[in-house]
Design a protein around this motif. Sequence first.
Motif, PDB file in Angstrom:
ATOM      1  N   UNK A  33       0.896  -1.410   0.042  1.00  0.00           N
ATOM      2  CA  UNK A  33       0.001   0.035  -0.120  1.00  0.00           C
ATOM      3  C   UNK A  33       0.851   1.261  -0.164  1.00  0.00           C
ATOM      4  N   UNK A  34       1.841   1.204   0.967  1.00  0.00           N
ATOM      5  CA  UNK A  34       2.661   2.539   1.023  1.00  0.00           C
ATOM      6  C   UNK A  34       3.577   2.469  -0.335  1.00  0.00           C
ATOM      7  N   UNK A  38       3.232   5.931  -2.940  1.00  0.00           N
ATOM      8  CA  UNK A  38       4.391   6.580  -3.349  1.00  0.00           C
ATOM      9  C   UNK A  38       4.469   6.640  -4.732  1.00  0.00           C
ATOM     10  N   UNK A  39       4.075   5.635  -5.492  1.00  0.00           N
ATOM     11  CA  UNK A  39       4.157   5.649  -7.079  1.00  0.00           C
ATOM     12  C   UNK A  39       3.092   6.578  -7.694  1.00  0.00           C
ATOM     13  N   UNK A 196     -12.092   5.279  -7.277  1.00  0.00           N
ATOM     14  CA  UNK A 196     -13.089   6.079  -6.101  1.00  0.00           C
ATOM     15  C   UNK A 196     -12.413   7.208  -5.785  1.00  0.00           C
ATOM     16  N   UNK A 197     -11.241   7.591  -6.027  1.00  0.00           N
ATOM     17  CA  UNK A 197     -10.568   8.795  -5.629  1.00  0.00           C
ATOM     18  C   UNK A 197      -9.875   8.474  -4.121  1.00  0.00           C
ATOM     19  N   UNK A 198      -9.816   7.381  -3.829  1.00  0.00           N
ATOM     20  CA  UNK A 198      -9.331   7.112  -2.466  1.00  0.00           C
ATOM     21  C   UNK A 198      -7.911   7.145  -2.299  1.00  0.00           C
ATOM     22  N   UNK A 199      -7.247   7.043  -1.008  1.00  0.00           N
ATOM     23  CA  UNK A 199      -5.684   7.278  -0.762  1.00  0.00           C
ATOM     24  C   UNK A 199      -5.233   5.746  -1.449  1.00  0.00           C
ATOM     25  N   UNK A 200      -5.569   4.635  -1.138  1.00  0.00           N
ATOM     26  CA  UNK A 200      -4.978   3.511  -1.626  1.00  0.00           C
ATOM     27  C   UNK A 200      -5.839   2.177  -1.061  1.00  0.00           C
ATOM     28  N   UNK A 236       1.434   2.254  11.734  1.00  0.00           N
ATOM     29  CA  UNK A 236       2.650   2.607  12.164  1.00  0.00           C
ATOM     30  C   UNK A 236       3.537   3.173  11.103  1.00  0.00           C
ATOM     31  N   UNK A 237       3.683   2.954   9.873  1.00  0.00           N
ATOM     32  CA  UNK A 237       4.237   3.336   8.750  1.00  0.00           C
ATOM     33  C   UNK A 237       3.947   4.955   8.573  1.00  0.00           C
ATOM     34  N   UNK A 238       2.473   5.203   8.698  1.00  0.00           N
ATOM     35  CA  UNK A 238       2.190   6.567   8.271  1.00  0.00           C
ATOM     36  C   UNK A 238       1.771   7.662   9.471  1.00  0.00           C
ATOM     37  N   UNK A 239       2.203   6.929  10.751  1.00  0.00           N
ATOM     38  CA  UNK A 239       1.879   7.956  11.946  1.00  0.00           C
ATOM     39  C   UNK A 239       0.628   8.188  12.317  1.00  0.00           C
ATOM     40  N   UNK A 240      -0.392   7.404  12.023  1.00  0.00           N
ATOM     41  CA  UNK A 240      -1.705   7.187  12.296  1.00  0.00           C
ATOM     42  C   UNK A 240      -1.786   7.052  13.864  1.00  0.00           C
TER      43      UNK A 240
END
Length: 322
Positions: A33-34, A38-39, A196-200, A236-240
């Motif tokens: 997902x990350x 990024x891509x 759908x215009x979502x983040x991932x 953890x990766x995204x700081x949520x």
Amino acid sequence: MEAVCVSLWRSRGKGQERERRAALAGQASADAAVAMEAAQVATLEQVATVEGPEPPADKAPPPAPPDLTAAAFFDVDNTMMMGASIFHFARGLAARKYFTSSDLAGFAWQQVKFRIGGRENHDGIQTNREAALSFVAGRSVEEMVDVGEEIYDELMADKIWAGTRALAQMHLDAGQRVWLVTATPVELAAIIARRLGLTGALGTVAENVDGVYTGRLVGDLLHGRAKAHAVRALAAREGLNLRRCTAYSDSQNDVPMLSVVGTAVAVNPDSGLREVARARGWEVRDFRTGRKAAKIGVPSVLGAGAVAGAVAAGLAYRRRAA
């Protein structure tokens, strides 16, 4: 007594192995997902550099400031989309002769009996995990993504629940990121999210080497506890801050994912999740009508075993053709 101890030891060992595979699937899904996000950002930046910035829309409201520690996670099947995304995908593949329509019908009937009988257990999924997605072995990721784009337009675009889509937009409008979380292959999940215009998206990861599928999964299907592992890993990766995050699902199987966030919402819930939601005070949203519930029919009963079942059909076709 010795036999009982051996049985308990084996059961504990199986449980630990399941948890290990679930954790591996979750970590792999978060990594994918990350990387995909990024891509996508890099592609958008490249396009903006070539074409220049878009002119501002007249009287368009300013976007909300980014809320970097809150996010929303949406299950796909019967939550964001009517029926099972992998079933729609399999229909599209059958139409393209990846396997036959009769294989698809047989798979669907087996899934009906499987779910109605209430025997959705991890052992059944585990038996098929190495078979799952193996019908793409030797095919390129690029090919399957291209096919997925076509199938989305043909069979999925008109099956998005408007009410659930509005919930996702609510989070986007608040400056929050929104991810899909599904047992569907991550490449297909990413197509749905992007359209759908979502983040991932977090989805089942199929191993590939140099852009070619090996036919093996990384860990296991992203199902049940694996979804919870994926959400934690991505957070953890995204700081949520998971206490500020929200999760949406229709299935009791997703209680682990719903339980790791601060706000859980049952959308079009099955009876098991409706009961859990009532007991825990979770909000319930139901966008179905009797007519629509009947219309989705067979696809609505396809659950975590769907990927493995579709692949089994594909393998059966390949064996006959060999």
